[in-house]
Design an enzyme around this catalytic site. Structure first.
Site, PDB file in Angstrom:
ATOM      1  CG  ASP A 175      -9.303   1.080  -0.223  1.00  0.00           C
ATOM      2  OD1 ASP A 175      -9.390   1.384   0.975  1.00  0.00           O
ATOM      3  OD2 ASP A 175      -9.454  -0.081  -0.624  1.00  0.00           O
TER       4      ASP A 175
ATOM      5  CE1 TYR B 278      -3.290  14.508   1.581  1.00  0.00           C
ATOM      6  CE2 TYR B 278      -5.581  13.947   2.016  1.00  0.00           C
ATOM      7  CZ  TYR B 278      -4.596  14.894   1.825  1.00  0.00           C
ATOM      8  OH  TYR B 278      -4.918  16.225   1.887  1.00  0.00           O
TER       9      TYR B 278
ATOM     10  CB  ALA C 205      -5.983   0.886   1.424  1.00  0.00           C
TER      11      ALA C 205
ATOM     12  CE1 TYR D 275      -5.924  -7.587   0.152  1.00  0.00           C
ATOM     13  CE2 TYR D 275      -7.888  -6.453   0.884  1.00  0.00           C
ATOM     14  CZ  TYR D 275      -7.256  -7.606   0.471  1.00  0.00           C
ATOM     15  OH  TYR D 275      -7.954  -8.776   0.386  1.00  0.00           O
TER      16      TYR D 275
END
Ligand code: ABN
Length: 577
Positions: free
Chosen positions: A315, A323, A396, A399
């Site tokens: 990730d 980002y 992500a 999550y």
């Protein structure tokens, strides 16, 4: 035009006084100056990243030791750009000299996938005739394609496609209503998207089809929760007030709190980066860590059926923890008296962007710091603890990772990562056997087994840069019960094993010995124990990387093969974790 803009921007950069601290992330005007230089020289490229090219450690240590007279490290930018034809370039720009000092084509590698890269896939997937056909096969009519969603993941590696193409695998879902959770309705096929040609080049279709589930949707939006009885209302308020303000001071990005002094940086990949961490020990400013960051993570999923072997997200390295960072809000993400910091990035077109309130800095009560009661007279000494929390949260896809760097008054540094959000899911037929590779968490929903393995990068500077790492195991003393050396059999001690090579230092947690690791300065002894001063690394109760040695994840996630790796850093005779 380009030149004018460049002159304007470099003027702005020069005009800002005082100069940024060498560890400070690039400002928006610095990012724009870099973009203008690259554009002028190389024209129409897509930007993947423009961030601080961190000063080399030796140079930076010299400057930190004597900022008045040592040369100030040059301000440089690290650039990743994709030129037409998918040609990935890696560059370094010297902002002081306004010069591109490195520009390299790097064939065979792909930089991370940005949010912009991710967002375009869904539109293309919805219009692709072969995807529409697959949707119809599993029961989604073509009029409902606007209800089809995808989480595009990097492909990682798939031997059928090689490494020169920039590919994403689209994990497919359905949402009956725009606010419903798509993870309740995973679809069984997986389109492969080429980011360069913006086409679906292949679809992985399982041998056994799994029609769209007819189960009731789940919706976690507040309106929907209200309809289902609402949130709990039996909690009385807790108010966090600091009537006299916070106990930390900020000087630019340097925080001073309870003898700790820390530079707080941020980049697109790692998110928070902490540098030059020192502790003022009664007037003696003791270096503790040169750099701390969460450098990578891997989330391998455990279903061996094709194409789930590709489901192992990095990730940070593949999407960027910076980002994906959230803009935090007071009262929800953070409570109390908060100091926020923004984060600046570049977008694909080369414009600078800002995430407001990306970093949250605050204090929390930390329970009891010290307590002792003298049982003779019941005299009590108790002091209350306080902690400083430097945090950010990134999303992500399914999550959320809440990353908390916590500094304690007793000198402990703690990294706490809270996972929330929603499980990644795959479709299953009614009565299907998950074969133990997953759990049916809702009708038609298979949550595959997975691990989250984090890679903490530690560059210790314990009372100076010359540090040694020891493995520490709690072990029984030698000698049988009844022997002269261990007559009653109660001897035990902390066995310390010095690591002398990176190979020796590839080590794992051992629950039987409660293994920890010490980062020590063997040239400085504690006056009482006469043992080297050290920081203990505690990383425990985590199963090792479960994917097998020699397999795909094992090959890609080198860092996760062992709990600890130690390598020498750029300064001679210095090790870092
Ligand atoms: N967990 C993989 C991932 C992260 C971000 C965006 C898409 C997919």
């Amino acid at each position: 035009m380009v030149l004018d803009r460049l002159q304007q921007l470099t003027h702005q950069v020069n005009a800002t006084a005082p100069p940024p601290h060498p560890f400070d992330p690039l400002s928006t005007s610095e990012i724009e100056a870099v973009v203008a230089l690259i554009r002028k020289e190389y024209g129409n490229v897509n930007f993947n990243a423009v961030s601080l090219y961190e000063p080399r450690k030796a140079e930076m240590m010299a400057w930190l030791a004597d900022p008045e007279t040592a040369p100030r490290p040059a301000r440089k930018a690290d650039v990743v750009a994709i030129a037409p034809g998918g040609k990935v370039h890696d560059g370094i720009v010297d902002l002081d000299q306004k010069k591109i000092i490195q520009w390299q084509h790097t064939p065979g590698v792909q930089p991370l996938i940005t949010m912009e890269d991710l967002q375009e896939v869904e539109h293309i997937v919805r219009k692709d005739p072969k995807v529409i056909e697959q949707c119809e096969i599993i029961g989604i009519p073509k009029e409902d394609m606007h209800k089809v969603y995808c989480d595009p993941w990097t492909i990682g590696y798939d031997e059928r496609f090689g490494t020169d193409v920039r590919l994403q695998q689209a994990l497919m879902y359905y949402r009956p209503h725009v606010d419903d959770s798509q993870y309740t309705f995973p679809l069984d096929f997986c389109p492969i998207y080429n980011a360069e040609t913006k086409q679906i080049i292949h679809i992985d279709i399982p041998p056994v089809r799994r029609p769209l589930s007819k189960a009731a949707p789940n919706n976690y939006h507040p309106e929907s929760v209200e309809k289902e009885g609402g949130y709990r209302n039996d909690l009385k308020p807790i108010n966090i007030t600091q009537p006299e303000g916070v106990s930390f001071k900020m000087d630019g990005r340097i925080i001073d709190w309870q003898n700790w002094n820390i530079h707080v940086g941020f980049n697109y990949r790692e998110g928070i980066v902490l540098n030059n961490i020192t502790y003022n020990d009664k007037g003696n400013v003791r270096p503790v860590f040169y750099r701390l960051s969460l450098a990578e993570m891997v989330v391998p999923y455990g279903n061996p059926e094709h194409p789930h072997q590709r489901k192992h997200a990095f990730d940070l390295g593949e999407y960027g923890g910076g980002y994906m960072t959230n803009s935090l809000s007071l009262g929800c993400d953070c409570k109390g008296a908060i100091h926020y910091m923004d984060a600046a990035f570049v977008n694909r077109a080369g414009a600078s962007t800002i995430v407001k309130n990306a970093i949250c800095i605050h204090e929390e009560d930390a329970g009891i710091l010290y307590k002792h009661t003298d049982f003779r007279d019941e005299s009590i000494i108790v002091t209350r603890g306080r902690k400083l929390v430097i945090s950010h949260i990134f999303t992500a896809a399914n999550y959320e990772y809440c990353v908390y760097w916590i500094f304690h008054q007793d000198g402990t540094v703690q990294l706490d990562i809270k996972l929330t959000g929603i499980l990644n899911t795959y479709a299953m037929n009614p009565g299907e056997d998950t074969k133990g590779w997953g759990t049916e968490v809702y009708p038609g929903v298979n949550a595959h087994n997975h691990q989250h393995l984090f890679c903490l990068r530690v560059d210790p500077n314990i009372d100076g840069p010359s540090n040694t790492v020891f493995q520490v195991d709690a072990v029984r003393g030698p000698g049988e019960v009844g022997s002269a050396e261990n007559k009653y059999g109660n001897a035990f001690y902390a066995k310390k094993t010095k690591y002398t090579t990176p190979l020796e230092a590839m080590s794992d947690y051992d629950g039987f010995t409660g293994r920890t690791w010490e980062m020590a300065n063997t040239n400085k002894l504690n006056p009482y124990s006469k043992k080297p001063v050290c920081y203990k690394l505690v990383s425990r109760e985590v199963p090792p990387l479960l994917p097998k040695e020699g397999g795909l994840v094992w090959k890609r996630a080198g860092f996760a093969r062992h709990a600890v790796h130690v390598t020498k850093c750029e300064l001679p005779h210095i090790w870092h974790l």
